[in-house]
Design a protein around this motif. Structure first.
Motif, PDB file in Angstrom:
ATOM      1  N   ASN B  92     -39.513-102.190 -62.993  1.00 55.36           N
ATOM      2  CA  ASN B  92     -40.289-103.861 -63.375  1.00 55.36           C
ATOM      3  C   ASN B  92     -41.297-104.205 -62.884  1.00 55.36           C
ATOM      4  O   ASN B  92     -42.764-104.153 -63.300  1.00 55.36           O
ATOM      5  N   VAL B  93     -41.325-104.021 -61.028  1.00 59.35           N
ATOM      6  CA  VAL B  93     -42.554-104.008 -60.507  1.00 59.35           C
ATOM      7  C   VAL B  93     -44.075-103.406 -61.182  1.00 59.35           C
ATOM      8  O   VAL B  93     -45.198-103.553 -60.826  1.00 59.35           O
ATOM      9  N   ALA B  94     -43.679-101.822 -61.068  1.00 57.00           N
ATOM     10  CA  ALA B  94     -44.373 -99.915 -60.889  1.00 57.00           C
ATOM     11  C   ALA B  94     -44.988-100.515 -62.208  1.00 57.00           C
ATOM     12  O   ALA B  94     -46.199 -99.512 -62.223  1.00 57.00           O
ATOM     13  N   LEU B  95     -44.523-100.969 -63.596  1.00 55.03           N
ATOM     14  CA  LEU B  95     -44.255-100.896 -64.744  1.00 55.03           C
ATOM     15  C   LEU B  95     -46.237-100.657 -65.162  1.00 55.03           C
ATOM     16  O   LEU B  95     -46.545-100.254 -65.851  1.00 55.03           O
ATOM     17  N   PRO B  96     -46.731-102.668 -64.854  1.00 54.11           N
ATOM     18  CA  PRO B  96     -47.902-102.546 -65.102  1.00 54.11           C
ATOM     19  C   PRO B  96     -48.782-101.887 -64.307  1.00 54.11           C
ATOM     20  O   PRO B  96     -49.933-101.247 -64.738  1.00 54.11           O
TER      21      PRO B  96
END
Lengths: 274, 250
Positions: B92-96
């Motif tokens: 989730n944190v890495a997605l963007p």
């Protein structure tokens, strides 16, 4: 120490519960055997006869061919191939078109009536049409399966893709996800529970359509083999085919559910904690 | 940094924003406070490019906002629907970061760093729904931090957590302010929170909302949940903001 001793009876009880819950199977079998032996009806052979026939006919081959006989290979293989190709094609088209329609209000305004018309046609009625179009051979059966399974898959995919939570999409936009990432990592997973509901229906449906299409026009396959046996008044073989189809359906559904449980594990987990 | 000129927004005939003018300097932590239903969220959605304003313009670093700016991150109030339940916390944190052309390994390192900043390094492999509400909101903050935005918007970020967690999260915001020279705009309906967290508080009136107060908060850093709230300056500011929110003349 306490954790282990507390866990043991739980597991044991669960396993025992599983086994106990299966008691209905042997009881039903025995009952069926007793009743059929007692009434001696020609069209209802006892299950022992059916199972012996099932074994002799299809599962008494060499270990090299996984115990399958030539008759089994000659009929199962074409049936399975059609089933697999038909189902995969139906899934690809259903999910692809469904998601596109679900995400585009303009497109779905045009196409929705067509989809609802298409889904209302009982697929077996199209077998004669496909027979003319494709003649005998595999493509007719594949076409029937594709046409049958594509609608429930598509309808569910439309629904799933259309009602993706607003906030998921806002988040995707705020973090400037690319169109592909948005589709693959946000829209598809968000729609997955719905999509899988459609796929689940389509598994059993594809088996039904495989048989129907083979009963009507085919030179091989399980359906064809069944029709042949019926023509020869070979009642045990007809029943053996029925049992075989039941087993196949059970196996396909179980496999599908296992895959679904894995892929949608997050969904069950998230719902539990809601 | 952020400049809003004569911003108006209406839903049908219902005017929510009645002409907002606002300038936010780089590195500032601005709290926007107002009574519920005053159009705070509409204002935030307009700045984030999620909503096209009926009138007026929004400039970030002199560039008009059209669509969502690249250098902007948002922390939403409803963390449970803003984090993706099908991805692990780290994903989730890495997605963007995928958009930034980083390699998979780099993205993961950045994500873990951001999780460490919010005190959640142990939760990387978990799913968001396995965490408490406060921890999920920390993940959302970590996601915004990893993105290294010039500009972070927070929409009532602590509205759905309990009081203790709320204080922890307020302190977390104070702790990450100024990281990477980030400008933060935090929207809240909580008067105490706006004074405690912000170095400037802007008060909106009821809809159609306008800015009715703009106060500079001179409270010293580091701020402390108990000591800061006892300072005469805090008490005075809270009273001022409270009067403005209620529309009582001071």
């Amino acid at each position: 120490m306490t954790a282990v001793s507390a866990q043991r009876p739980g597991v044991a009880r669960r396993v025992a519960g599983r086994i106990l819950s299966l008691w209905i199977m042997p009881v039903a079998l025995v009952l069926w055997e007793v009743v059929t032996r007692w009434i001696q009806a020609v069209y209802f052979p006892p299950p022992s006869t059916v199972l012996v026939r099932l074994h002799e006919l299809w599962f008494s081959g060499s270990w090299r061919t996984f115990f399958l006989t030539d008759d089994a290979i000659g009929n199962f293989l074409p049936s399975f191939t059609r089933l697999a190709i038909g189902w995969v094609l139906g899934c690809a088209v259903g999910v692809g078109v469904g998601v596109a329609l679900g995400r585009s209000t303009r497109l779905s305004a045009y196409v929705d009536p067509l989809v609802h018309f298409g889904r209302s046609i009982p697929p077996p009625t199209l077998v004669p049409v496909f027979l003319v179009l494709f003649q005998f051979g595999g493509s007719m059966q594949v076409a029937t399966i594709v046409f049958g399974v594509v609608w429930p898959i598509m309808i569910n995919a439309i629904e799933g893709a259309r009602y993706v939570d607003r906030q998921y999409l806002d988040t995707a936009q705020v973090f400037s996800l690319s169109r592909l990432d948005r589709l693959r990592r946000v829209i598809l997973p968000a729609a997955a529970p719905k999509i899988f509901a459609g796929l689940r229906i389509s598994v059993s449906l594809s088996l039904i359509l495989m048989i129907i299409s083979e009963l009507v026009g085919s030179t091989d396959g399980i359906g064809h083999r069944m029709l042949q046996a019926q023509g020869l008044f070979d009642i045990p073989t007809t029943w053996a085919a029925i049992v075989l189809l039941g087993l196949m359906g059970f196996l396909l559904n179980t496999t599908f559910l296992l895959v679904e449980r894995r892929i949608l594990a997050w969904h069950r987990g998230a719902r539990r904690t809601d | 940094m952020l400049e809003i000129n004569h911003l108006r927004h209406s839903y049908g005939s219902h005017e929510v924003l009645g002409g907002i003018d606002l300038k936010v300097d780089e590195g500032q932590l601005l709290c926007i406070v107002g009574p519920s239903g005053c159009g705070k969220s509409t204002l935030l959605r307009s700045i984030a490019g999620l909503l096209k304003p009926t009138q007026g313009e929004i400039l970030i670093n002199g560039v008009p906002v059209a669509g969502t700016p690249d250098n902007l991150a948002v922390v939403f109030q409803d963390y449970s629907r803003s984090l993706f339940p099908w991805m692990s916390v780290a994903d989730n944190v890495a997605l963007p970061l995928r958009r930034k052309g980083m390699s998979g390994a780099r993205r993961r390192t950045s994500a873990l760093e951001a999780l460490e900043q919010v005190g959640l390094e142990g939760a990387a492999a978990k799913y968001p729904w396995q965490l408490s509400g406060g921890m999920q909101q920390r993940v959302a903050i970590a996601r915004a931090l990893a993105y290294r935005p010039a500009f972070m918007l927070m929409d009532e970020p602590f509205g759905s957590v309990d009081a203790q967690t709320r204080e922890d999260l307020e302190d977390l915001v104070l702790q990450v302010r100024g990281v990477h020279g980030m400008t933060i705009v935090l929207i809240t309906h909580d008067i105490d929170e706006s004074v405690y967290v912000g170095d400037r508080v802007v008060v909106l009136s009821k809809a159609p909302s306008r800015i009715v107060g703009d106060l500079s908060v001179g409270l010293p850093y580091p701020r402390d949940q108990i000591a800061t709230r006892q300072l005469p300056e805090f008490v005075r500011l809270r009273a001022d903001v409270g009067r403005l929110v209620r529309g009582v003349p001071g």
